[in-house]
Write an enzyme that holds these catalytic residues in place. Structure first.
Site, PDB file in Angstrom:
ATOM      1  N   LYS A 184       0.838  -1.323   0.040  1.00  0.00           N
ATOM      2  CA  LYS A 184      -0.121   0.094   0.107  1.00  0.00           C
ATOM      3  C   LYS A 184       0.869   1.497   0.031  1.00  0.00           C
ATOM      4  O   LYS A 184       0.503   2.179  -0.789  1.00  0.00           O
ATOM      5  CB  LYS A 184      -0.959  -0.120   1.296  1.00  0.00           C
ATOM      6  CG  LYS A 184      -2.037  -1.133   1.021  1.00  0.00           C
ATOM      7  CD  LYS A 184      -2.856  -0.990   2.464  1.00  0.00           C
ATOM      8  CE  LYS A 184      -4.015  -2.439   2.080  1.00  0.00           C
ATOM      9  NZ  LYS A 184      -4.716  -2.761   3.259  1.00  0.00           N
ATOM     10  N   ASP A 229     -10.961   3.523   4.462  1.00  0.00           N
ATOM     11  CA  ASP A 229     -11.207   1.991   4.420  1.00  0.00           C
ATOM     12  C   ASP A 229     -12.888   2.167   4.413  1.00  0.00           C
ATOM     13  O   ASP A 229     -13.330   0.958   4.057  1.00  0.00           O
ATOM     14  CB  ASP A 229     -10.887   1.399   5.643  1.00  0.00           C
ATOM     15  CG  ASP A 229      -9.646   0.484   5.571  1.00  0.00           C
ATOM     16  OD1 ASP A 229      -9.456  -0.070   4.305  1.00  0.00           O
ATOM     17  OD2 ASP A 229      -8.905   0.387   6.341  1.00  0.00           O
ATOM     18  N   GLN A 241      -4.488  -1.045   9.594  1.00  0.00           N
ATOM     19  CA  GLN A 241      -4.557  -2.556   8.963  1.00  0.00           C
ATOM     20  C   GLN A 241      -5.083  -3.476   9.989  1.00  0.00           C
ATOM     21  O   GLN A 241      -4.949  -3.431  11.123  1.00  0.00           O
ATOM     22  CB  GLN A 241      -3.019  -2.931   8.840  1.00  0.00           C
ATOM     23  CG  GLN A 241      -3.190  -4.069   7.855  1.00  0.00           C
ATOM     24  CD  GLN A 241      -3.424  -4.317   6.440  1.00  0.00           C
ATOM     25  OE1 GLN A 241      -3.871  -3.294   5.872  1.00  0.00           O
ATOM     26  NE2 GLN A 241      -3.878  -5.269   6.017  1.00  0.00           N
TER      27      GLN A 241
HETATM   28  N1  GUN Z   1      -6.902  -6.275   6.074  1.00  0.00           N
HETATM   29  C1  GUN Z   1      -7.174  -7.159   4.979  1.00  0.00           C
HETATM   30  N2  GUN Z   1      -7.622  -6.282   3.930  1.00  0.00           N
HETATM   31  C2  GUN Z   1      -7.788  -5.020   4.738  1.00  0.00           C
HETATM   32  C3  GUN Z   1      -8.286  -3.671   4.279  1.00  0.00           C
HETATM   33  O1  GUN Z   1      -8.851  -3.579   2.937  1.00  0.00           O
HETATM   34  N3  GUN Z   1      -8.277  -2.692   5.075  1.00  0.00           N
HETATM   35  C4  GUN Z   1      -7.641  -3.020   6.411  1.00  0.00           C
HETATM   36  N4  GUN Z   1      -7.789  -1.771   7.098  1.00  0.00           N
HETATM   37  N5  GUN Z   1      -7.332  -4.092   6.754  1.00  0.00           N
HETATM   38  C5  GUN Z   1      -7.366  -5.135   5.914  1.00  0.00           C
END
Ligand code: GUN
Length: 288
Positions: free
Chosen positions: A53, A120, A97
């Protein structure tokens, strides 16, 4: 004829190149869109996601902040960091995350993020807006899947769509996005009865289980010409596999996503897109 490939790498590259232009327009007008990510602990999969990311964000020109915190930190310390990012005018998007360590309440932490920086799309405010069809910041994996279906002009209206996942990250928000587009949606999970017959009756199958010991989508489980979207991530001896028995299911499907190179890159592209949207909304004068 084997099913056609839904190329998440190509679609996401297209989105990212348009985002790079939007980012440079915002910068010319005085706003440097900034994404702050927070990772608690050292889970290797989560570390890799954050690394990807961060890298993708920098590639489109975003400013990034990369917060790495100890596994054993207290919930209030994490809340304080989020507060400081909420109050920092230079930060436009905040991502925590998931999953978080067990001693931290995910719901409470997600809801510490101000909804206008919730890239998110998981806060109660943004989930509520999604339910009303009014969200501008939508969860990244579901919105990435919708982008893929639209890019390839795959029919959604009146189709029977089944989602094998009921999480807040994937299954629940995706159900609302598909419903909004007039699909008939079924959400399945580990306690669902008749999963087999429900799958066989579905035109669009989205699977996000991530445990091939428990679930593999095989050719005999899908209808002829189904659209198959694989969100699963399973690591087997260093190799990334989805939930789908790709080669055999491809023979039966009309469209299919590979793993890797399907939904994964779209999740990242939608995160970047949400960050640019958040920066534009927070600095409306700078928006083109
Ligand atoms: N863990 C796995 N996929 C995601 C996501 O799209 N956002 C977040 N914050 N955590 C994740």
């Amino acid at each position: 004829m084997p099913g056609r490939l839904i190329d998440g790498n190509a679609v996401s590259a297209n989105i990212r190149s348009k985002l790079a232009t939007r980012v440079s327009n915002l910068k010319e007008k005085g706003t440097s869109p900034c994404l702050a990510t927070i990772l608690v602990g050292n889970d290797p999969a989560s570390s890799l996601y954050i690394q990807n990311k961060q890298k993708a964000a920098k590639q489109v020109g975003l400013v990034t902040k990369d917060h790495r915190l100890e596994e054993n930190l207290q919930e209030n310390e994490l809340a304080l960091l989020i507060d400081s990012l909420n109050n920092d005018p230079a930060v436009h998007g905040i991502l925590v995350q998931l999953p978080l360590p067990k001693h931290i309440n995910e719901f409470d932490i997600i809801n510490k993020i101000v909804s206008c920086k919730d890239v998110d799309g998981l806060t109660s405010v943004n989930s509520g807006l999604l339910l009303h069809g009014e969200a501008s910041l939508k969860p990244c994996t579901p919105s990435g899947i919708m982008e893929l279906l639209d890019y390839y002009n795959i029919e959604i209206k009146s189709q029977n769509a089944i989602i094998v996942n009921r999480s807040i990250l994937v299954g629940k928000p995706l159900a609302f996005l598909l419903l909004e587009r007039d699909a008939t949606v079924t959400i399945c999970h580990s306690k669902s009865a008749n999963l087999g017959s429900l799958l066989l009756g579905s035109d669009i199958v989205i699977t996000a289980v991530g445990n091939r010991d428990r679930f593999i989508l095989k050719a005999e489980m899908v209808k002829e010409n189904a659209v198959v979207i694989d969100v699963g991530t399973n690591r087997k001896s260093g190799k990334l596999l989805g939930d789908v028995d790709f080669e055999s299911v491809r023979e039966k499907a009309s469209w299919i996503t590979p793993v890797p190179g399907g939904v994964g890159p779209m999740t990242i592209a939608m995160l970047l897109s949400n960050t640019v949207t958040a920066a534009s909304a927070l600095n409306p004068i700078s928006t083109s």
